[in-house]
Write a protein that holds these residues in place. Structure first.
Motif, mmCIF file in Angstrom:
data_model
loop_
_atom_site.group_PDB
_atom_site.id
_atom_site.type_symbol
_atom_site.label_atom_id
_atom_site.label_comp_id
_atom_site.label_asym_id
_atom_site.label_seq_id
_atom_site.Cartn_x
_atom_site.Cartn_y
_atom_site.Cartn_z
ATOM 1 N N VAL A 89 0.865 -1.169 0.000
ATOM 2 C CA VAL A 89 0.000 0.000 0.000
ATOM 3 C C VAL A 89 0.907 1.225 0.000
ATOM 4 O O VAL A 89 1.678 1.438 0.944
ATOM 5 C CB VAL A 89 -0.944 0.019 1.223
ATOM 6 N N LEU A 90 0.842 2.007 -1.079
ATOM 7 C CA LEU A 90 1.660 3.220 -1.163
ATOM 8 C C LEU A 90 1.025 4.366 -0.391
ATOM 9 O O LEU A 90 1.709 5.243 0.116
ATOM 10 C CB LEU A 90 1.829 3.657 -2.625
ATOM 11 N N GLY A 91 -0.279 4.358 -0.357
ATOM 12 C CA GLY A 91 -1.011 5.414 0.322
ATOM 13 C C GLY A 91 -2.487 5.090 0.306
ATOM 14 O O GLY A 91 -2.929 4.166 -0.379
ATOM 15 N N THR A 92 -3.231 5.849 1.066
ATOM 16 C CA THR A 92 -4.664 5.644 1.153
ATOM 17 C C THR A 92 -5.356 6.992 1.034
ATOM 18 O O THR A 92 -5.007 7.934 1.755
ATOM 19 C CB THR A 92 -5.046 4.972 2.489
ATOM 20 N N LEU A 93 -6.306 7.078 0.129
ATOM 21 C CA LEU A 93 -7.120 8.269 -0.015
ATOM 22 C C LEU A 93 -8.204 8.204 1.059
ATOM 23 O O LEU A 93 -9.109 7.365 0.975
ATOM 24 C CB LEU A 93 -7.745 8.318 -1.413
ATOM 25 N N PRO A 94 -8.104 9.029 2.106
ATOM 26 C CA PRO A 94 -9.087 8.949 3.180
ATOM 27 C C PRO A 94 -10.494 9.228 2.668
ATOM 28 O O PRO A 94 -10.700 10.148 1.862
ATOM 29 C CB PRO A 94 -8.647 10.042 4.161
ATOM 30 N N GLU A 95 -11.427 8.408 3.092
ATOM 31 C CA GLU A 95 -12.840 8.567 2.732
ATOM 32 C C GLU A 95 -13.043 8.654 1.219
ATOM 33 O O GLU A 95 -13.965 9.295 0.742
ATOM 34 C CB GLU A 95 -13.443 9.775 3.437
ATOM 35 N N GLY A 96 -12.199 7.958 0.465
ATOM 36 C CA GLY A 96 -12.288 7.996 -0.991
ATOM 37 C C GLY A 96 -13.388 7.118 -1.579
ATOM 38 O O GLY A 96 -13.633 7.149 -2.775
ATOM 39 N N PHE A 97 -14.057 6.345 -0.726
ATOM 40 C CA PHE A 97 -15.078 5.411 -1.209
ATOM 41 C C PHE A 97 -16.248 5.423 -0.230
ATOM 42 O O PHE A 97 -16.051 5.341 0.977
ATOM 43 C CB PHE A 97 -14.480 3.997 -1.288
ATOM 44 N N ARG A 98 -17.451 5.521 -0.775
ATOM 45 C CA ARG A 98 -18.659 5.493 0.057
ATOM 46 C C ARG A 98 -19.227 4.078 0.057
ATOM 47 O O ARG A 98 -19.912 3.660 -0.854
ATOM 48 C CB ARG A 98 -19.702 6.491 -0.447
ATOM 49 N N HIS A 99 -18.904 3.350 1.094
ATOM 50 C CA HIS A 99 -19.326 1.954 1.238
ATOM 51 C C HIS A 99 -20.762 1.931 1.753
ATOM 52 O O HIS A 99 -21.105 2.688 2.662
ATOM 53 C CB HIS A 99 -18.389 1.240 2.217
ATOM 54 N N PRO A 100 -21.616 1.053 1.202
ATOM 55 C CA PRO A 100 -23.021 1.038 1.618
ATOM 56 C C PRO A 100 -23.250 0.642 3.078
ATOM 57 O O PRO A 100 -24.257 1.039 3.666
ATOM 58 C CB PRO A 100 -23.674 0.036 0.666
ATOM 59 N N ALA A 101 -22.335 -0.095 3.681
ATOM 60 C CA ALA A 101 -22.507 -0.514 5.077
ATOM 61 C C ALA A 101 -21.572 0.222 6.037
ATOM 62 O O ALA A 101 -21.935 0.472 7.177
ATOM 63 C CB ALA A 101 -22.275 -2.016 5.208
ATOM 64 N N HIS A 102 -20.380 0.576 5.585
ATOM 65 C CA HIS A 102 -19.364 1.152 6.469
ATOM 66 C C HIS A 102 -19.218 2.665 6.327
ATOM 67 O O HIS A 102 -18.379 3.251 7.016
ATOM 68 C CB HIS A 102 -18.009 0.481 6.219
ATOM 69 N N GLY A 103 -19.970 3.259 5.424
ATOM 70 C CA GLY A 103 -19.831 4.701 5.205
ATOM 71 C C GLY A 103 -18.569 5.008 4.422
ATOM 72 O O GLY A 103 -18.113 4.203 3.615
ATOM 73 N N TYR A 104 -18.004 6.166 4.688
ATOM 74 C CA TYR A 104 -16.822 6.586 3.948
ATOM 75 C C TYR A 104 -15.580 5.863 4.473
ATOM 76 O O TYR A 104 -15.271 5.933 5.662
ATOM 77 C CB TYR A 104 -16.643 8.102 4.037
ATOM 78 N N VAL A 105 -14.916 5.149 3.560
ATOM 79 C CA VAL A 105 -13.711 4.386 3.890
ATOM 80 C C VAL A 105 -12.620 4.750 2.894
ATOM 81 O O VAL A 105 -12.870 5.360 1.857
ATOM 82 C CB VAL A 105 -13.972 2.858 3.877
ATOM 83 N N GLY A 106 -11.408 4.362 3.200
ATOM 84 C CA GLY A 106 -10.272 4.703 2.356
ATOM 85 C C GLY A 106 -10.149 3.847 1.105
ATOM 86 O O GLY A 106 -10.639 2.715 1.049
ATOM 87 N N LEU A 107 -9.459 4.426 0.128
ATOM 88 C CA LEU A 107 -9.087 3.718 -1.103
ATOM 89 C C LEU A 107 -7.565 3.596 -1.123
ATOM 90 O O LEU A 107 -6.863 4.610 -1.102
ATOM 91 C CB LEU A 107 -9.538 4.496 -2.339
ATOM 92 N N HIS A 108 -7.085 2.366 -1.133
ATOM 93 C CA HIS A 108 -5.637 2.130 -1.182
ATOM 94 C C HIS A 108 -5.127 2.253 -2.626
ATOM 95 O O HIS A 108 -5.785 1.787 -3.561
ATOM 96 C CB HIS A 108 -5.284 0.722 -0.716
ATOM 97 N N ILE A 109 -3.958 2.815 -2.752
ATOM 98 C CA ILE A 109 -3.179 2.717 -3.982
ATOM 99 C C ILE A 109 -2.113 1.671 -3.688
ATOM 100 O O ILE A 109 -1.336 1.823 -2.729
ATOM 101 C CB ILE A 109 -2.547 4.060 -4.362
ATOM 102 N N MET A 110 -2.126 0.599 -4.478
ATOM 103 C CA MET A 110 -1.201 -0.512 -4.240
ATOM 104 C C MET A 110 -0.259 -0.674 -5.423
ATOM 105 O O MET A 110 -0.658 -0.423 -6.575
ATOM 106 C CB MET A 110 -1.972 -1.792 -3.956
ATOM 107 N N HIS A 111 0.968 -1.118 -5.159
ATOM 108 C CA HIS A 111 2.003 -1.173 -6.179
ATOM 109 C C HIS A 111 2.879 -2.398 -5.989
ATOM 110 O O HIS A 111 3.120 -2.846 -4.864
ATOM 111 C CB HIS A 111 2.873 0.090 -6.038
ATOM 112 N N ARG A 112 3.371 -2.872 -7.129
ATOM 113 C CA ARG A 112 4.367 -3.938 -7.108
ATOM 114 C C ARG A 112 5.280 -3.777 -8.299
ATOM 115 O O ARG A 112 4.819 -3.646 -9.447
ATOM 116 C CB ARG A 112 3.704 -5.307 -7.170
ATOM 117 N N ALA A 113 6.573 -3.767 -8.058
ATOM 118 C CA ALA A 113 7.549 -3.748 -9.155
ATOM 119 C C ALA A 113 7.546 -5.099 -9.835
ATOM 120 O O ALA A 113 7.298 -6.132 -9.210
ATOM 121 C CB ALA A 113 8.947 -3.418 -8.621
ATOM 122 N N LEU A 114 7.818 -5.096 -11.142
ATOM 123 C CA LEU A 114 7.885 -6.342 -11.893
ATOM 124 C C LEU A 114 9.326 -6.655 -12.258
ATOM 125 O O LEU A 114 9.684 -7.705 -12.638
ATOM 126 C CB LEU A 114 7.026 -6.254 -13.160
#
Length: 162
Positions: A137-162
């Motif tokens: 997880v490189l970072g998380t956008l706080p409250e970037g997603f409105r979940h129907p049960a949990h309300g506003y939750v974060g969206l992770h940006i995830m990365h992997r080098a190849l």
């Protein structure tokens, strides 16, 4: 399990679980009322990008993945991917197989890394899977997603080098 190129004929098998996952509004940033024609156009990508299906020995579609360039221009060396597994097939390694397949596709296609732009932090199964395959997880956008049960939750940006 076999992973193969998706065809337009596969859409009839993909759409029911695709629609259910998107309409639930828990894991994808797609509109929950996304129509079938638009969904098909978003998911079934033209080359050089790729859409695949995982099928069992009878040819039943278990899940699907789309793989694409994440950025354009001077960022075009970063791949992206999205996965959907039929909920009736969860726990059978379909997601892991699709993710591993997409990593190999990206590596073979010459990408230097894979980035996921929007992994919902409450999607703990996906986060755990991706981390087990070397993503961080490189970072998380706080409250970037409105979940129907949990309300506003974060969206992770995830990365992997190849």
């Amino acid at each position: 399990m076999l992973i193969r190129e998706a065809t337009r004929e596969d859409w009839a098998a993909i759409w029911p679980f695709f629609h259910g996952i998107v309409a639930a509004g828990e894991t994808f940033t797609y509109p929950t009322d996304l129509g079938e024609d638009e969904a098909r156009d978003w998911w079934l990508l033209a080359p050089p990008h790729r859409t695949v299906v995982a099928v069992d020995g009878t040819g039943t579609v278990l899940g699907t993945a789309k793989m694409n360039r994440n950025h354009l221009g001077n960022g075009g060396h970063i791949a992206g991917a999205s996965y959907m597994v039929d909920p009736a097939c969860s726990g059978r390694g379909v997601g892991r197989a699709l993710c591993a397949y997409s990593l190999e596709w990206a590596r073979t296609a010459g990408y230097r890394a894979m980035q996921f732009n929007a992994v919902v932090e409450t999607n703990t199964y996906a986060v755990k899977l991706y981390e087990s395959l070397g993503f961080t997880v490189l970072g998380t956008l706080p409250e970037g997603f409105r979940h129907p049960a949990h309300g506003y939750v974060g969206l992770h940006i995830m990365h992997r080098a190849l």
